[in-house]
Enzyme design. Sequence first.
Site, short mmCIF file in Angstrom:
data_model
loop_
_atom_site.label_atom_id
_atom_site.label_comp_id
_atom_site.label_asym_id
_atom_site.label_seq_id
_atom_site.Cartn_x
_atom_site.Cartn_y
_atom_site.Cartn_z
N TYR A 174 0.71 -0.91 0.12
CA TYR A 174 0.23 0.17 -0.29
C TYR A 174 0.85 1.12 -0.04
CZ TYR A 174 -3.82 2.50 1.45
OH TYR A 174 -5.30 3.89 1.91
N CYS A 175 0.61 2.35 -0.48
CA CYS A 175 1.17 3.49 -0.68
C CYS A 175 2.68 3.19 -0.94
CB CYS A 175 0.60 4.37 0.40
SG CYS A 175 1.72 6.06 0.04
N ILE A 176 3.65 3.64 0.11
CA ILE A 176 5.39 3.78 -0.52
C ILE A 176 4.84 2.84 0.36
CG2 ILE A 176 5.26 4.15 2.18
CD1 ILE A 176 8.19 5.21 1.15
N LEU B 112 -1.32 -0.92 -3.61
CA LEU B 112 -2.76 -0.02 -3.90
C LEU B 112 -1.94 0.98 -3.91
CD1 LEU B 112 -4.75 -2.38 -0.66
CD2 LEU B 112 -4.87 -2.68 -3.27
#
Length: 629
Positions: free
Chosen positions: A333-335, A361
Amino acid sequence: MAAKANDLATPEFEPHVVRESLKRAGLHGAHLLKRAVLRPLRGAPPNPASAKSIGKPFLALTGRLATQPDTVLFAQIRAIRDTAEFWTGLLSSTVSNKPMAVVEPEPGDGRFRDPAWTEAKAFNVIKQAYLLSNRWIMDTLDDVRGLDDHTRLKLRFFTSQMTDAMAPSNFVLSNPEVLRETVRSRGRNLVRGLANLLRDLDEGAGPLPFRMTDPTAFSVGDNLANTPGDVVFQNDLMQLIQYRPTTKTVHSRPLLVIPPWINKYYILDLGEKKSFIRYWVEQGHTVFVVSWVNPGVELSHKRFEDYMLEGPIAAMDAIEQATGERELNAVGYCIGGTLLGCTLAWLAARGDDRVQSATFLTSLMDFSDVGDLEVFIDEDAIRKLEKAMNKQGYLDGASMAIGFNMLRANSLIWSFYVNNYLLGRDPAPFDLLHWNCDATRMPAAMHCYYLRNMYLNNRLREPGGIELAGTPIDLGKVRIPTYFVSALEDHIAPWTSCYRGSRYLGGPVRFVLGGSGHIAGIINPPEKKKYGYRLNDGDHADPEEWLREAQPHEGSWWPDWVTWAEQYGGGQVAARMPGEGKLPLIEPAPGAYVRNQPAPPTPRKRPRRQAARKRGAPRSNPPTPSRMA
């Protein structure tokens, strides 16, 4: 008389309201005065804000305007035109007895929702004058020739910070809701607001320490991060949580989840009704989640590759010990998704095929367009940030939080200023904002590498552009199936950049575009039936072309992911409980790291008692306890 008696019975009119507010104001004011005296002796923390980065675009603007008299002339003509339009609209409104509507607020601008901004002539005129002035300023900036796109973006951003601060909604006498409350409560709202302000300055951290939610309404491990599980592995950077099954059988391949370390992992576990982690468990996955540490100066030397080796790589080794399964599926998710992409390329270069599928994500692999965050990405700003991080050893979470809040200043700064300090109210309980305020720090070495190599120089998309743990990274060597989810209104990881990044991977990609933004587009339980999503199985190089041909679907994309993920589950096995494998139970979830506490000692795994050996049966050696961090 009855109405007046009822008004006097409200808490705003009780005598103790003013008395208690003044008592709180005096208490926190004394603390602030003491800190103001001691601060010069103790030294202030480094300031990561770059005055040069802020002032440089305005110097460029001044230089351009000095050589463009026609731009100044056109700005004056436009000012005369807007003034004439304003007075014409006012005259027409007076004659027709209808609200003045020369200019309208931007969609989603909540500052002027109160009906008095439209129905009361005085406030309607104030609103129209402000909006016209703001439009004139931004149009003038757009007219200046010779400015590069980045400079113009920074000009608009920092100018909007000033114009947003000067909005009439931020002042008592020009905000009808505040003025109405002040009259109704006889000024008690302002007394409470002063107490709230001094409390937040005393107890908060960072340059804007206001409360965004009630801090007592939520508790990690109680009504947040409460999916049952146990910490089964830990090291300097993370604790690994294994969640307890709710189904009799589970997919053979475990699911490793790598959340961002910019905030706590429990964005994926916001209570029973919003928990993505609980949803995964209910769908028959053996779920392992990385809970990152909130690092201090002692971890300032940790690099980006350390996050890879001590994060997903260490987690994969631990999962094999816990379940006996070498193969697994992964979610980032994200980073955390950016790290997952780097990890998959690192594994592919070494011939390691443990990960059978990956889900990303709102994850960036291509940083050519980073949306609103671009305003903070340039050499001057990053150099100043590096200097501050190297002095302190980390980037403080409050510094990052104010930067993200400035991207949506009206909704994430000024709305709370009005509510907390002008209306004198306490913010409402909101789980998402509680998580948002629970910020974490960034180790200096890791964050400097990430900002320069990803955001500033965009090297991840280049084959061999970066090297981690002695291995060049090439996303094209990642040939496993992947599932990408982005959000249409994401201003942190724009969906077009997420889409372009997905094209660098060498395997089959299923790209899903959800509604809403960076958080709500992902944390979207099926029961809510909100936002919808779009799918397009075609192979398009251009994201806009993909969008034009995408098919809309109602509700959450979560069930679509479940169907996709079943293909790579590896079959069904009996449900696994934490502690059944070679890893001991360290502590119940959510663990110490998410609470900013030191990790408890790792116990040694006790071998299970074996059944009585039949006479003549060969002896067997007890299992070797696993080595733990």
